[in-house]
Design an enzyme around this catalytic site. Structure first.
Site, PDB file in Angstrom:
ATOM      1  N   SER A   1      13.465   9.563   1.254  1.00 42.51           N
ATOM      2  CA  SER A   1      13.117   9.732   2.670  1.00 42.51           C
ATOM      3  C   SER A   1      14.363  10.157   3.424  1.00 42.51           C
ATOM      4  O   SER A   1      15.482   9.768   3.063  1.00 42.51           O
ATOM      5  CB  SER A   1      12.608   8.409   3.253  1.00 42.51           C
ATOM      6  OG  SER A   1      12.502   8.492   4.654  1.00 42.51           O
TER       7      SER A   1
ATOM      8  N   TYR B   1      14.153  -0.544   4.450  1.00 42.45           N
ATOM      9  CA  TYR B   1      13.459   0.602   3.832  1.00 42.45           C
ATOM     10  C   TYR B   1      14.424   1.781   3.678  1.00 42.45           C
ATOM     11  O   TYR B   1      14.505   2.408   2.617  1.00 42.45           O
ATOM     12  CB  TYR B   1      12.267   0.995   4.711  1.00 42.45           C
ATOM     13  CG  TYR B   1      11.597   2.294   4.354  1.00 42.45           C
ATOM     14  CD1 TYR B   1      10.642   2.353   3.344  1.00 42.45           C
ATOM     15  CD2 TYR B   1      11.893   3.474   5.037  1.00 42.45           C
ATOM     16  CE1 TYR B   1      10.017   3.554   3.024  1.00 42.45           C
ATOM     17  CE2 TYR B   1      11.273   4.671   4.735  1.00 42.45           C
ATOM     18  CZ  TYR B   1      10.329   4.707   3.719  1.00 42.45           C
ATOM     19  OH  TYR B   1       9.711   5.897   3.404  1.00 42.45           O
TER      20      TYR B   1
HETATM   21  P1  NAP Z   1       0.725   5.780   1.827  1.00 40.37           P
HETATM   22  O1  NAP Z   1      -0.233   6.779   2.367  1.00 40.37           O
HETATM   23  O2  NAP Z   1       0.806   4.419   2.434  1.00 40.37           O
HETATM   24  O3  NAP Z   1       0.477   5.655   0.259  1.00 40.37           O
HETATM   25  C1  NAP Z   1       1.277   4.807  -0.501  1.00 40.37           C
HETATM   26  C2  NAP Z   1       0.772   4.795  -1.925  1.00 40.37           C
HETATM   27  O4  NAP Z   1       1.670   3.964  -2.687  1.00 40.37           O
HETATM   28  C3  NAP Z   1      -0.608   4.192  -2.050  1.00 40.37           C
HETATM   29  O5  NAP Z   1      -1.313   4.896  -3.048  1.00 40.37           O
HETATM   30  C4  NAP Z   1      -0.329   2.758  -2.501  1.00 40.37           C
HETATM   31  O6  NAP Z   1      -1.342   2.210  -3.338  1.00 40.37           O
HETATM   32  C5  NAP Z   1       0.925   2.947  -3.310  1.00 40.37           C
HETATM   33  N1  NAP Z   1       1.743   1.742  -3.381  1.00 40.37           N
HETATM   34  C6  NAP Z   1       2.342   1.078  -2.382  1.00 40.37           C
HETATM   35  N2  NAP Z   1       2.995   0.006  -2.858  1.00 40.37           N
HETATM   36  C7  NAP Z   1       2.769  -0.004  -4.194  1.00 40.37           C
HETATM   37  C8  NAP Z   1       3.134  -0.857  -5.249  1.00 40.37           C
HETATM   38  N3  NAP Z   1       3.893  -1.955  -5.058  1.00 40.37           N
HETATM   39  N4  NAP Z   1       2.726  -0.556  -6.503  1.00 40.37           N
HETATM   40  C9  NAP Z   1       1.969   0.525  -6.719  1.00 40.37           C
HETATM   41  N5  NAP Z   1       1.572   1.375  -5.767  1.00 40.37           N
HETATM   42  C10 NAP Z   1       1.967   1.099  -4.525  1.00 40.37           C
HETATM   43  O7  NAP Z   1       2.220   6.296   1.914  1.00 40.37           O
HETATM   44  P2  NAP Z   1       2.900   7.751   1.812  1.00 40.37           P
HETATM   45  O8  NAP Z   1       3.398   8.075   3.165  1.00 40.37           O
HETATM   46  O9  NAP Z   1       2.060   8.719   1.088  1.00 40.37           O
HETATM   47  O10 NAP Z   1       4.174   7.352   0.954  1.00 40.37           O
HETATM   48  C11 NAP Z   1       4.453   7.896  -0.313  1.00 40.37           C
HETATM   49  C12 NAP Z   1       5.962   7.923  -0.487  1.00 40.37           C
HETATM   50  O11 NAP Z   1       6.525   8.781   0.517  1.00 40.37           O
HETATM   51  C13 NAP Z   1       6.633   6.564  -0.296  1.00 40.37           C
HETATM   52  O12 NAP Z   1       7.648   6.395  -1.259  1.00 40.37           O
HETATM   53  C14 NAP Z   1       7.227   6.662   1.097  1.00 40.37           C
HETATM   54  O13 NAP Z   1       8.344   5.814   1.249  1.00 40.37           O
HETATM   55  C15 NAP Z   1       7.611   8.129   1.124  1.00 40.37           C
HETATM   56  N6  NAP Z   1       7.819   8.673   2.475  1.00 40.37           N
HETATM   57  C16 NAP Z   1       6.795   8.760   3.374  1.00 40.37           C
HETATM   58  C17 NAP Z   1       7.047   9.267   4.632  1.00 40.37           C
HETATM   59  C18 NAP Z   1       5.967   9.391   5.671  1.00 40.37           C
HETATM   60  O14 NAP Z   1       6.295   9.682   6.847  1.00 40.37           O
HETATM   61  N7  NAP Z   1       4.697   9.203   5.318  1.00 40.37           N
HETATM   62  C19 NAP Z   1       8.328   9.687   4.976  1.00 40.37           C
HETATM   63  C20 NAP Z   1       9.345   9.580   4.037  1.00 40.37           C
HETATM   64  C21 NAP Z   1       9.081   9.080   2.784  1.00 40.37           C
HETATM   65  P3  NAP Z   1      -2.800   1.765  -2.732  1.00 40.37           P
HETATM   66  O15 NAP Z   1      -3.489   3.056  -2.386  1.00 40.37           O
HETATM   67  O16 NAP Z   1      -3.465   1.038  -3.822  1.00 40.37           O
HETATM   68  O17 NAP Z   1      -2.513   0.922  -1.521  1.00 40.37           O
END
Ligand code: NAP
Length: 254
Positions: free
Chosen positions: A149, A163
């Site tokens: 991130s 985080y």
């Molecule tokens: P999201 O929509 O909340 O999806 C998160 C996914 O990770 C879900 O499928 C969830 O499973 C899974 N997950 C969470 N904790 C877990 C665990 N302990 N074990 C296994 N699976 C787990 O989030 P996202 O935004 O797509 O995030 C994906 C990645 O992008 C993350 O690493 C996040 O830090 C990074 N990121 C996101 C942003 C942003 O603005 N969205 C920015 C920078 C980085 P379930 O579906 O079963 O709940």
């Protein structure tokens, strides 16, 4: 199966049921990968992504596995082995964050939860992948893409410095592991998304955070999961064959 597509092997995506992971899974299927996607609790979302993968003629497996739990990761990779497919790409995407608060209010329990999922989980999945991909261990090489991130360089004050620090660890991990396994045919890179429209912001207590922060983004908007997925797919593919140890910002200039 769609014979027009070249078989790209198996891509494992942690947290592939929603958000950036789901967008990556769908692009991967269109690029010729079979996909094994893990989820923590949302079985229905993972199942829907799997159905869409199968609709484009690729195979999909869903595995419930909490990446903060070592036994779950062992089980996830046993499922990977049971597919009979060559593991060619790991996307360490699963990640979490907790309610906005200053560092002074954080507890050890919170830090352990965030670090266990975001740092230890990514390490443990990569360890399993390297054991299967490394040429010196009889593998055929491969690619690991870590989802970091821009928080790693912004620090996320008063929101979630824990985080941000966990993503800083992922950046260092990416650089170090890339150097360690370069001669084993494994490339290791990271994407660093900016603010992206997914459900993760609700975990911080501000579901509409992207719209609030969009004004600070030089491009003037939040990003879509697919825009991050495109970068992940490039780093996973042989089109980035001379790229390793790289941190690729996908953040609209922020
Ligand atoms: P999201 O929509 O909340 O999806 C998160 C996914 O990770 C879900 O499928 C969830 O499973 C899974 N997950 C969470 N904790 C877990 C665990 N302990 N074990 C296994 N699976 C787990 O989030 P996202 O935004 O797509 O995030 C994906 C990645 O992008 C993350 O690493 C996040 O830090 C990074 N990121 C996101 C942003 C942003 O603005 N969205 C920015 C920078 C980085 P379930 O579906 O079963 O709940």
């Amino acid at each position: 199966m769609n014979d027009d597509l070249q078989d790209a092997g198996l891509m494992v995506i942690t947290g592939g049921g929603r958000g950036i992971g789901a967008a990556t899974a769908l692009l991967a299927a269109r690029a010729g990968y079979d996909v094994c996607l893990s989820y923590r609790s949302d079985e229905q979302a993972a199942g829907q992504v799997a159905a869409r993968i199968e609709a484009v003629g690729r195979r999909a497996w869903t595995v419930q596995a909490d990446v903060s739990n070592e036994a779950d990761i062992t089980r996830l990779f046993r499922c990977v082995d049971n597919t009979g497919r060559r593991l060619s790409v790991l996307v360490n995407n699963a990640g979490t964050l907790e309610t906005h608060m200053p560092v002074a209010e954080m507890t050890a329990a919170r830090l352990q939860r965030v670090f266990a999922t975001n740092i230890t989980g990514s390490f443990l999945c990569a360890i399993e992948a390297v054991k299967r991909m490394a040429i010196s261990r009889g593998g055929a090489g491969g690619a690991i893409v870590n989802v970091s991130s821009v928080a790693s360089r912004l620090g996320s004050p008063n929101e979630y410095v824990d985080y941000a620090a966990s993503k800083g660890a992922i950046d260092s991990f990416t650089i170090g592991l890339a150097k360690e396994v370069a001669m084993d045919g494994i490339r290791v890179n990271a994407v660093r998304p900016g603010v992206i429209y997914t459900d993760i912001h609700a975990l911080g207590g501000e579901p509409d955070r992207v719209d609030r922060v969009a004004g600070m983004v030089p491009m003037g908007r939040g990003g879509q999961p697919q825009e991050v997925a495109e970068a992940i797919m490039w780093l996973a593919s042989t089109q980035s064959s001379y790229t390793t140890g790289t941190l690729l910002d996908v953040s609209g200039g922020r």
